[in-house]
Design a protein around this motif. Structure first.
Motif, short mmCIF file in Angstrom:
data_model
loop_
_atom_site.label_atom_id
_atom_site.label_comp_id
_atom_site.label_asym_id
_atom_site.label_seq_id
_atom_site.Cartn_x
_atom_site.Cartn_y
_atom_site.Cartn_z
N GLU A 110 0.83 -1.21 0.00
CA GLU A 110 0.00 0.00 0.00
C GLU A 110 0.86 1.25 0.00
O GLU A 110 0.55 2.23 -0.68
CB GLU A 110 -0.95 -0.03 1.18
N ARG A 114 0.85 4.15 -2.94
CA ARG A 114 0.67 5.58 -2.68
C ARG A 114 1.86 6.40 -3.19
O ARG A 114 1.68 7.39 -3.89
CB ARG A 114 0.46 5.83 -1.19
N ASP A 120 -4.81 6.14 -4.67
CA ASP A 120 -5.61 6.38 -3.48
C ASP A 120 -6.58 5.23 -3.22
O ASP A 120 -7.38 5.27 -2.29
CB ASP A 120 -6.34 7.72 -3.56
N ARG A 121 -6.48 4.20 -4.06
CA ARG A 121 -7.33 3.01 -3.91
C ARG A 121 -6.54 1.78 -4.37
O ARG A 121 -5.77 1.85 -5.32
CB ARG A 121 -8.58 3.18 -4.77
N ARG A 173 -10.05 -1.18 -1.22
CA ARG A 173 -10.05 -0.29 -0.05
C ARG A 173 -9.40 1.03 -0.43
O ARG A 173 -8.55 1.09 -1.32
CB ARG A 173 -9.38 -0.91 1.16
N ALA A 174 -9.81 2.04 0.28
CA ALA A 174 -9.19 3.36 0.12
C ALA A 174 -7.83 3.36 0.79
O ALA A 174 -7.67 2.77 1.87
CB ALA A 174 -10.08 4.44 0.71
N LEU A 175 -6.87 3.99 0.16
CA LEU A 175 -5.53 4.14 0.75
C LEU A 175 -5.44 5.54 1.32
O LEU A 175 -5.28 6.50 0.60
CB LEU A 175 -4.46 3.93 -0.33
N THR A 176 -5.55 5.62 2.62
CA THR A 176 -5.51 6.93 3.27
C THR A 176 -4.33 7.07 4.20
O THR A 176 -3.69 6.12 4.54
CB THR A 176 -6.80 7.19 4.08
#
Length: 176
Positions: A110, A114, A120-121, A173-176
């Motif tokens: 992940e 990024r 971002d996903r 999933r969102a990568l935050t």
């Protein structure tokens, strides 16, 4: 777990990656772990040619996990564009599964998605029959999207199906 280091694979790693992946997913050796596909598919999980193509492609990274100079795991990250990355080939040596390395590889994948691909996903596909693995990814924050994709049953590069109802579910999933 002893010190684990992570690094991007190079062409010289291909011959080491292929047997690690195969023995984690397929055949009797894979049964030592809990994430195998040995009951669903026969033949190699991936070949050296496909790995070499991935390693040389700037839109892909195969991240290796090593301990004391030995390859113990890997994960494949692909830039799909538009802020989307794909996580694939998450592999932990079958005898080491359950020790947290899979989680660490996902975290590293992940971070690469990024930083290197501005994603971002993250999405992935999992064979629908692998319910324990799907549940494990859900505990890591991935969610089923409701999308299904066909399994390439006529392409032996993906394996030889042992049953006719294989399909992929999509998780993201969102990568935050």
């Amino acid at each position: 777990m002893d010190e684990v280091t992570f690094r991007a694979a190079t062409a010289s790693d291909v011959a080491l990656i292929q047997p690690l992946v195969h023995h984690a997913y397929r055949g009797d050796r894979a049964r030592a772990g809990w994430t195998h596909e040995a009951d669903l598919l026969d033949a190699a999980r991936i070949d050296e040619e496909a790995l070499a193509e991935s390693v040389s492609n700037p839109g892909q990274v195969i991240l290796l996990a090593e301990r004391e100079g030995s390859l113990i795991g890997c994960v494949h990250v692909t830039d799909k564009g538009g802020g989307l990355a794909y996580l694939g080939m998450l592999t932990v040596d079958a005898t080491l599964q359950g020790g947290g390395l899979g989680r660490r590889l996902i975290d590293q994948a992940e971070a690469i998605a990024r930083s290197r691909f501005a994603a971002d996903r993250m999405e992935m596909t999992v064979i629908v029959q692998r319910t324990e693995l799907i549940a494990w990814y859900e505990r890591r924050g991935y969610a089923l999207t409701g999308e299904r994709r066909p399994f390439p049953t006529t392409d032996p590069r993906f394996g030889v199906p042992r049953r006719s109802d294989l399909a992929f579910v999509v998780l993201d999933r969102a990568l935050t």
